[in-house]
Design an enzyme around this catalytic site. Structure first.
Site, PDB file in Angstrom:
ATOM      1  N   HIS A 291       0.818  -1.220   0.000  1.00 22.12           N
ATOM      2  CA  HIS A 291       0.000   0.000   0.000  1.00 22.12           C
ATOM      3  C   HIS A 291       0.851   1.269   0.000  1.00 22.12           C
ATOM      4  CE1 HIS A 291      -3.724  -2.147   0.218  1.00 22.12           C
ATOM      5  NE2 HIS A 291      -3.304  -2.829   1.262  1.00 22.12           N
ATOM      6  N   HIS A 370      26.568  44.420 -25.772  1.00 22.84           N
ATOM      7  CA  HIS A 370      27.356  43.620 -24.833  1.00 22.84           C
ATOM      8  C   HIS A 370      28.498  42.953 -25.584  1.00 22.84           C
ATOM      9  CE1 HIS A 370      28.147  40.483 -21.687  1.00 22.84           C
ATOM     10  NE2 HIS A 370      27.885  41.521 -20.897  1.00 22.84           N
TER      11      HIS A 370
END
Length: 467
Positions: A291, A370
């Protein structure tokens, strides 16, 4: 072919003793509207509280699957749910006059027979299947448990048990057709335990309703007369009715099938699968399930189902290898050009992990300023792409997505390993490490051609948008 949901034509009741609580209980199965699923109702409590039979409400898995809300619980749900799931009944109200369904003979067969006698009615709504189209796995190396779901246009399951106990040995069983096999081949298979477990289980305050007629007890140890008397006292059985047996089963009870224990484990798996709230199309292979492992596996299935539901909500056209394309991402994130920095999501496990792709091209606006002579993607924008990736992982679990926004609270351990250049493809992987209500932490890593270029730990919170 369109397959419709099903419920009962009439209500029907059974009465008996609960396996673990020992309380007498009447269970009544009643018809329910479409999309109800399975609802347990405690009629013995004021206001008759209801508990949906869903994985989110599992509160205990000790020798059975218990669901609950607050102090209200229903114990040992699996045999009832297996009967409903195995008969492919989608919607049912299950009223109980006590905390646990009756154990009856320890199998699902009495429930299944009762449900069939009540009649099954087809409803005007199609079934909502969970269709498995990728491998879903649960492993517990410590207990030797493996459960796997594989794609299949239908449903079948195979179970193997091996308790490394010579009294039982290794067994396996397979169910390949619910319509033809469930009622006759699996629903009659009874719960079982080992003789060496009985006293310990009784001392834990469970199996109060167990007797020699509702469980198979496998004799895995020899007892002298005084030990037999002690055991009989523990389970409330007269010693004159307790015999160790010569066939390996307490009281020489005959098995209904040579591999009845393995078949019962498959039955338990069906009952726990019912907690998903929808039937599954898959092949499920389970080694040594129980379970606890069944519940963890169903949680995996639920995350897969939730992810698919969300993907259908935002990804209108299914694309191979893509969970969310750029259009879906724009429906999820508020960012837009030039600050939308991911192109697609290719892997997504709800509340666990997400993988995004960012194609870096010379046309990116940041390359103009950049290092224009030697363009390099700014590290801060790689971090931002990681943040956006993690933001999707957080927002996708919310129903009111349009009313929510992710704010980042912290960046830690940021490291830039290699430059990212025009023409590179960033693969960003974010893994959830901690989730507390609306605040989460996740680790993110970015790769180019399999090499780590950046990593960081991020913290963020989900907040409602201010009107």
């Amino acid at each position: 072919m369109l397959i419709h949901q099903r419920t009962l034509q009439n209500e029907i009741s059974l009465t008996g003793i609960g396996l673990h609580t020992g309380h007498e209980c009447t269970i009544t199965f009643k018809p329910a509207p479409v999309n109800t699923g399975y609802i347990f109702v405690r009629t013995d409590i004021d206001d008759c509280p209801e508990i949906p039979a869903l994985i989110d409400y599992v509160v205990d898995v000790l020798r059975g699957t218990t669901i609950g809300i607050g102090e209200v619980k229903v114990h040992t749900t699996e045999h009832v749910l297996a009967a409903l799931y195995g008969l492919q009944i989608d919607n049912c109200r299950i009223e109980l006059s006590g905390p646990e369904p009756p154990v009856l003979d320890g199998s699902s067969h009495p429930f299944a027979e009762a449900l069939l006698s009540a009649g099954i009615a087809e409803q005007d709504e199609p079934k909502n299947y969970l269709v498995i189209d990728e491998t879903i796995e649960y492993h517990n190396p410590e207990k030797g448990v493996d459960i796997v779901a594989l794609p299949l246009d239908g449903f079948r399951t195979t179970v193997m048990v091996d308790y490394k106990n010579p009294a039982l040995g290794s067994q396996h069983s397979g169910l390949f057709d619910l319509d033809k096999e469930f009622l006759r081949e699996f629903s009659p298979c009874r719960t079982f335990c080992f003789l060496s477990e009985v006293e310990a289980l009784a001392n834990q305050g469970i199996i109060k309703g167990a007797d020699i007629d509702n469980a198979i007890v496998i004799v895995d140890k020899q007892l002298d007369e005084s030990q037999v008397q002690t055991l009989a006292g523990k389970v409330g059985v007269d010693t004159s009715h307790l015999v160790l047996g010569e066939n390996g089963i307490l009281n020489n009870r005959e098995l209904r099938f040579t591999n009845e224990p393995a078949r019962h484990k498959l039955l338990d798996l069906l009952g726990d699968l019912a907690l998903l709230g929808m039937p599954v199309k898959a092949q499920i292979l389970a080694a040594r399930p129980g379970h606890a492992s069944n519940v963890e596996f169903v949680k995996q299935l639920k995350k897969y189902a939730d992810r698919n539901k969300l993907a259908r909500q935002y990804q209108h056209e299914k694309k191979a290898g893509v969970i969310f394309d750029i259009n879906a991402i724009m429906n999820i994130l508020p960012h837009r050009y030039p600050f939308l920095l991911i192109d697609k999501i290719v892997e997504f496990k709800l509340d666990e992990k997400i993988v995004s792709i960012k194609n870096v091209t010379m046309n990116e606006p940041f390359f103009q300023g950049h290092f224009p002579g030697n363009p390099v993607m700014p590290g801060v924008l790689i971090i931002e792409a990681m943040a956006q990736t993690g933001g999707i992982m957080m927002l996708n679990g919310k129903e009111n997505l349009k009313e929510s926004v992710v704010f980042f609270m912290g960046i830690d351990k940021a490291r830039f390993r290699k430059p990212v250049l025009p023409g590179d493809t960033l693969v960003i992987e974010a893994v959830m490490t901690n989730m507390r209500r609306t605040v989460c932490q996740f680790d993110a890593k970015a790769y180019v051609r399999g090499e780590l270029v950046c990593e960081a730990s991020l913290m963020a919170t989900v907040m409602e948008k201010k009107s």
